[in-house]
Scaffold this motif. Structure first.
Motif, short mmCIF file in Angstrom:
data_model
loop_
_atom_site.label_atom_id
_atom_site.label_comp_id
_atom_site.label_asym_id
_atom_site.label_seq_id
_atom_site.Cartn_x
_atom_site.Cartn_y
_atom_site.Cartn_z
N SER A 67 17.85 12.35 23.80
CA SER A 67 17.33 12.36 22.44
C SER A 67 18.44 12.56 21.42
CB SER A 67 16.27 13.46 22.30
OG SER A 67 15.70 13.46 21.02
N LEU A 68 19.48 13.28 21.81
CA LEU A 68 20.62 13.52 20.94
C LEU A 68 21.61 12.35 20.92
CD1 LEU A 68 21.16 17.29 21.76
CD2 LEU A 68 20.69 16.36 19.48
N GLY A 69 21.29 11.29 21.66
CA GLY A 69 22.09 10.08 21.59
C GLY A 69 23.02 9.82 22.75
N ALA A 70 23.14 10.78 23.68
CA ALA A 70 24.04 10.61 24.82
C ALA A 70 23.27 10.03 26.01
CB ALA A 70 24.67 11.95 25.18
N LYS A 71 23.95 9.88 27.14
CA LYS A 71 23.32 9.41 28.38
C LYS A 71 23.17 10.60 29.32
CE LYS A 71 25.33 4.76 28.12
NZ LYS A 71 26.08 5.00 26.85
N ALA A 72 22.10 10.57 30.11
CA ALA A 72 21.84 11.70 31.01
C ALA A 72 21.30 11.21 32.34
CB ALA A 72 20.85 12.67 30.37
N GLU A 73 21.62 11.96 33.38
CA GLU A 73 21.02 11.74 34.69
C GLU A 73 20.68 13.10 35.29
OE1 GLU A 73 24.47 10.96 37.79
OE2 GLU A 73 24.73 9.69 36.02
N VAL A 74 19.69 13.14 36.16
CA VAL A 74 19.26 14.39 36.76
C VAL A 74 19.48 14.38 38.26
CG1 VAL A 74 17.57 15.06 35.01
CG2 VAL A 74 16.87 13.52 36.83
N LEU A 75 19.82 15.55 38.77
CA LEU A 75 19.90 15.78 40.21
C LEU A 75 19.00 16.98 40.51
CD1 LEU A 75 23.17 15.18 39.24
CD2 LEU A 75 23.29 14.95 41.72
N GLY A 76 18.13 16.82 41.47
CA GLY A 76 17.22 17.89 41.82
C GLY A 76 16.21 17.35 42.81
N VAL A 77 15.11 18.08 42.99
CA VAL A 77 14.11 17.67 43.97
C VAL A 77 12.73 17.61 43.34
CG1 VAL A 77 15.44 18.68 45.86
CG2 VAL A 77 13.63 20.03 44.79
N VAL A 78 11.91 16.73 43.89
CA VAL A 78 10.48 16.68 43.58
C VAL A 78 9.75 16.55 44.91
CG1 VAL A 78 10.77 15.63 41.30
CG2 VAL A 78 10.50 14.15 43.30
N GLY A 79 8.46 16.79 44.88
CA GLY A 79 7.66 16.59 46.07
C GLY A 79 7.26 15.13 46.24
N ASP A 80 6.82 14.80 47.44
CA ASP A 80 6.30 13.45 47.69
C ASP A 80 4.83 13.45 47.27
OD1 ASP A 80 5.87 10.90 48.52
OD2 ASP A 80 5.92 11.34 50.68
N ASP A 81 4.62 13.54 45.96
CA ASP A 81 3.27 13.71 45.44
C ASP A 81 3.13 12.99 44.10
OD1 ASP A 81 4.69 15.40 43.69
OD2 ASP A 81 4.01 17.23 44.65
N HIS A 82 1.91 12.98 43.59
CA HIS A 82 1.63 12.31 42.32
C HIS A 82 2.46 12.90 41.19
CE1 HIS A 82 -0.58 10.56 38.95
NE2 HIS A 82 -0.67 11.77 38.46
N ASP A 83 2.58 14.23 41.17
CA ASP A 83 3.33 14.88 40.09
C ASP A 83 4.81 14.50 40.12
OD1 ASP A 83 1.15 16.31 38.96
OD2 ASP A 83 1.27 17.77 40.59
N GLY A 84 5.38 14.39 41.31
CA GLY A 84 6.78 13.98 41.41
C GLY A 84 7.00 12.58 40.88
N ARG A 85 6.07 11.69 41.22
CA ARG A 85 6.19 10.32 40.72
C ARG A 85 5.96 10.27 39.21
NH1 ARG A 85 3.97 9.81 45.87
NH2 ARG A 85 1.82 10.06 45.17
N GLU A 86 5.04 11.10 38.72
CA GLU A 86 4.80 11.14 37.27
C GLU A 86 6.03 11.66 36.53
OE1 GLU A 86 1.69 12.92 33.93
OE2 GLU A 86 1.62 13.69 35.99
#
Length: 337
Positions: A67-86
């Motif tokens: 939002s501040l104009g730069a580029k971003a990427e994330v590293l982390g974990v989500v579950g194999d679930d609807h919320d992770g995909r959302e």
């Protein structure tokens, strides 16, 4: 330094790419009105009007970076679930790169659901698994991080610890060591339950309560003068000694911020710029994203903290987890000229 000069740093944010490693989550909001008390228990009945969801935790930091104009990427974990995909979909809509997100089967994606009536939070419901990740997941995350650092595309690494299972002492030490090896600015928003006392950080940004816990000193409230606040100065000195961090930025709510630089130097007080405060959730994420980008743009630490303070002053005036746009931040800075 004039506010117009500060706004020039914001104009340079688009030159940078930031990786955010940490606890990814969804902030879900249920909005409604409450006009009566339940007959079943002494609690309000909320008639739901609408719902929405936004990236939260480390994901919200990345959202702020973009939002501040730069580029971003994330590293982390989500579950194999609807919320992770959302969550990955929500981040994609924000133009955050999710290609390094690791899916861990059997683990729930962290979701914080807030129920609000008349813009007041009634209750928060958390879905989460906070135990440590499998050993294989840590190895995969470190491998992905090293490959991204090797690429030379990453200008800064932000570590966001919400105590949801991603960080252990050995893992955070390894992540910081990798960033230092590739000469990438590395910063941490710590959790008070994790007194890792690691070194190699360029910046750490706890709030007042977190800072006292991390320093091992009993909490004492502020006196509306951080520079004369002896307990706060003692906490700052203890954290600098334990963590050996280059810059320590303590966020103090209505008192603004206190920036501790070299050991022995007086802290710099940055008064709050908030005009109205409706919701402080996510304000620390905005501070971290803005401070890191300002440092990358070449701003001195005190100037970077001032810019971050203005950014936080905007987002606390919005109900719900919010991100600030570069144009809004530049306008806010120039209005103060």
């Amino acid at each position: 330094m004039s506010h117009r000069e500060l706004s020039h740093y914001v104009s340079d944010f688009s030159r940078y790419r930031v990786a955010v490693l940490g606890d990814l989550m969804i902030d879900r909001y249920v909005w409604g009105r409450a006009s009566r008390i339940s007959q079943e228990a002494p609690v309000p009945v909320v008639a739901v009007q609408h719902e929405n969801a936004v990236p939260g935790g480390a994901a919200n930091v990345a959202r702020n970076v973009v939002s501040l104009g730069a580029k971003a990427e994330v590293l982390g974990v989500v579950g194999d679930d609807h919320d992770g995909r959302e969550l990955c979909r929500l981040l994609g809509e924000c133009q955050v790169d999710t290609s390094q997100v690791l899916v861990v089967p059997g683990r729930r994606t962290t979701v914080k659901t807030r129920v609000l009536a008349a813009n007041q939070q009634v209750v928060r419901i958390d879905y989460e698994d906070t135990e440590a990740l499998p050993a294989a997941a840590y190895r995969q995350l470190l491998g992905r991080l090293e490959r991204r650092l090797q690429s030379g595309e990453i200008d800064a690494l932000i570590l966001e610890d919400y105590a949801k299972g991603v960080f252990t002492r050995s893992f955070i030490k390894a992540a910081i060591a990798l960033a230092n090896r590739y000469q990438v600015l590395v910063t941490l928003d710590p959790h008070p339950s994790h007194g890792f006392n690691v070194s190699g950080l360029a910046l750490m940004t706890p709030n007042r309560a977190e800072a006292f816990v991390l320093a091992g000193i009993g909490y004492q409230p502020g006196i509306n003068d951080p520079c004369r606040d002896r307990p706060l100065r003692r906490v700052g000195a203890a954290l600098q000694r334990k963590w050996r961090v280059s810059q320590l930025l303590l966020t103090l709510g209505a008192e603004g911020m206190a920036l501790f630089g070299a050991a022995g130097e007086d802290p710099v007080h940055i008064p709050t710029r908030a005009q109205q405060v409706f919701d402080v959730s996510g304000a620390g994420d905005t501070v971290m994203a803005t401070m890191v980008l300002a440092l990358l743009a070449g701003a001195p630490a005190s100037a970077a903290a001032t810019i971050a303070n203005y950014a936080a002053g905007v987002v606390v005036g919005i109900v719900g987890t919010a991100a600030i746009e570069a144009a809004v931040l530049r306008q806010r800075l120039q209005e103060e000229e």
